[in-house]
Design a protein around this motif. Sequence first.
Motif, PDB file in Angstrom:
ATOM      1  N   ILE A  12      45.407  36.056  38.960  1.00 45.92           N
ATOM      2  CA  ILE A  12      45.630  37.494  39.200  1.00 45.92           C
ATOM      3  C   ILE A  12      44.282  38.217  39.371  1.00 45.92           C
ATOM      4  O   ILE A  12      44.079  38.966  40.327  1.00 45.92           O
ATOM      5  CB  ILE A  12      46.435  38.115  38.013  1.00 45.92           C
ATOM      6  CG1 ILE A  12      47.836  37.492  37.885  1.00 45.92           C
ATOM      7  CG2 ILE A  12      46.510  39.649  38.143  1.00 45.92           C
ATOM      8  CD1 ILE A  12      48.831  37.889  38.960  1.00 45.92           C
ATOM      9  N   VAL A  13      43.372  37.919  38.411  1.00 48.02           N
ATOM     10  CA  VAL A  13      42.031  38.555  38.429  1.00 48.02           C
ATOM     11  C   VAL A  13      41.328  38.200  39.734  1.00 48.02           C
ATOM     12  O   VAL A  13      40.745  39.069  40.388  1.00 48.02           O
ATOM     13  CB  VAL A  13      41.223  38.118  37.181  1.00 48.02           C
ATOM     14  CG1 VAL A  13      39.751  38.517  37.343  1.00 48.02           C
ATOM     15  CG2 VAL A  13      41.802  38.746  35.928  1.00 48.02           C
ATOM     16  N   ALA A  14      41.424  36.936  40.119  1.00 43.81           N
ATOM     17  CA  ALA A  14      40.781  36.487  41.358  1.00 43.81           C
ATOM     18  C   ALA A  14      41.382  37.211  42.560  1.00 43.81           C
ATOM     19  O   ALA A  14      40.668  37.624  43.474  1.00 43.81           O
ATOM     20  CB  ALA A  14      40.954  34.984  41.493  1.00 43.81           C
ATOM     21  N   LEU A  15      42.658  37.372  42.546  1.00 42.53           N
ATOM     22  CA  LEU A  15      43.349  38.053  43.637  1.00 42.53           C
ATOM     23  C   LEU A  15      42.905  39.516  43.728  1.00 42.53           C
ATOM     24  O   LEU A  15      42.594  40.034  44.804  1.00 42.53           O
ATOM     25  CB  LEU A  15      44.871  37.974  43.426  1.00 42.53           C
ATOM     26  CG  LEU A  15      45.549  36.680  43.916  1.00 42.53           C
ATOM     27  CD1 LEU A  15      47.002  36.645  43.514  1.00 42.53           C
ATOM     28  CD2 LEU A  15      45.421  36.518  45.421  1.00 42.53           C
ATOM     29  N   ILE A  16      42.860  40.146  42.516  1.00 43.55           N
ATOM     30  CA  ILE A  16      42.483  41.554  42.474  1.00 43.55           C
ATOM     31  C   ILE A  16      41.036  41.755  42.921  1.00 43.55           C
ATOM     32  O   ILE A  16      40.746  42.576  43.783  1.00 43.55           O
ATOM     33  CB  ILE A  16      42.692  42.127  41.046  1.00 43.55           C
ATOM     34  CG1 ILE A  16      44.213  42.214  40.729  1.00 43.55           C
ATOM     35  CG2 ILE A  16      42.048  43.514  40.897  1.00 43.55           C
ATOM     36  CD1 ILE A  16      44.532  42.401  39.283  1.00 43.55           C
ATOM     37  N   THR A  17      40.118  40.964  42.338  1.00 39.55           N
ATOM     38  CA  THR A  17      38.711  41.107  42.692  1.00 39.55           C
ATOM     39  C   THR A  17      38.452  40.679  44.125  1.00 39.55           C
ATOM     40  O   THR A  17      37.548  41.188  44.782  1.00 39.55           O
ATOM     41  CB  THR A  17      37.816  40.302  41.728  1.00 39.55           C
ATOM     42  OG1 THR A  17      38.366  38.983  41.637  1.00 39.55           O
ATOM     43  CG2 THR A  17      37.754  40.927  40.367  1.00 39.55           C
ATOM     44  N   GLY A  18      39.232  39.758  44.607  1.00 43.16           N
ATOM     45  CA  GLY A  18      39.078  39.282  45.967  1.00 43.16           C
ATOM     46  C   GLY A  18      39.542  40.340  46.954  1.00 43.16           C
ATOM     47  O   GLY A  18      38.940  40.512  48.014  1.00 43.16           O
TER      48      GLY A  18
END
Length: 148
Positions: free
Chosen positions: A141-147
Motif C-alpha cells: 500500500i505504502v509503495a503504491l501511495i508513494t509511487g
Amino acid sequence: MTNDNPGHVCPYCETLNDQDAGFCRKCGVALTRRCPHCDAVNWIDDEHCVQCGATLDILEWIIRRDNLGVAGRLNEQMDEAEQIKAIETAASQARMERMLAEEREMREALRQRLIEQRAQEKKMLTIVLSVTGVVLFIILIVALITGL
Ligand SMILES: [Zn+2]
Ligand SMILES: [Zn+2]
C-alpha cells in the motif's frame, strides 16, 4: 503280647486305634508290620514277634516315624514357601500393573503435550504468516501511495 489290649495307640500321632486296624485312622501311618522270619502280622512297636518271638527291629518304625515327622514339616514349609511365593507373585504383579499404568499415563501425558505443542506451533505459524501478510500488504500500500 499286646493282643489282650482293646486297641493300639498310634506311635506317631498317639490316636487310639482298633486292635485289628492296619493303618492309623487319624494320620494313616501303617500300624502293623510283618515278621521277617515267620511273616506273622505284628503291631508296629512290638519288640518281638507275637508268633515266633524273633526280635523285631524297633529302629525301623522309629526311623519311619521320624521321616514322617520330617516329611510333615517339609510339607508345611513347602506350603508356607508356596504361600509366600504366591503373595510375592501377586505383589510383583500388582507392582508391574502399577508400573505399566504409570507408564501408560506418562505416555498419554506426553502425547497430550505433543498435541498441544503442535497446536501451539500451528497457531504461531498462522500468526506469523498473517503478520507477514499484513506487513507485506502495508508495504505494498505504502509503495503504491508513494509511487503514485
Ligand atoms: Zn496316627
Ligand atoms: Zn515271627
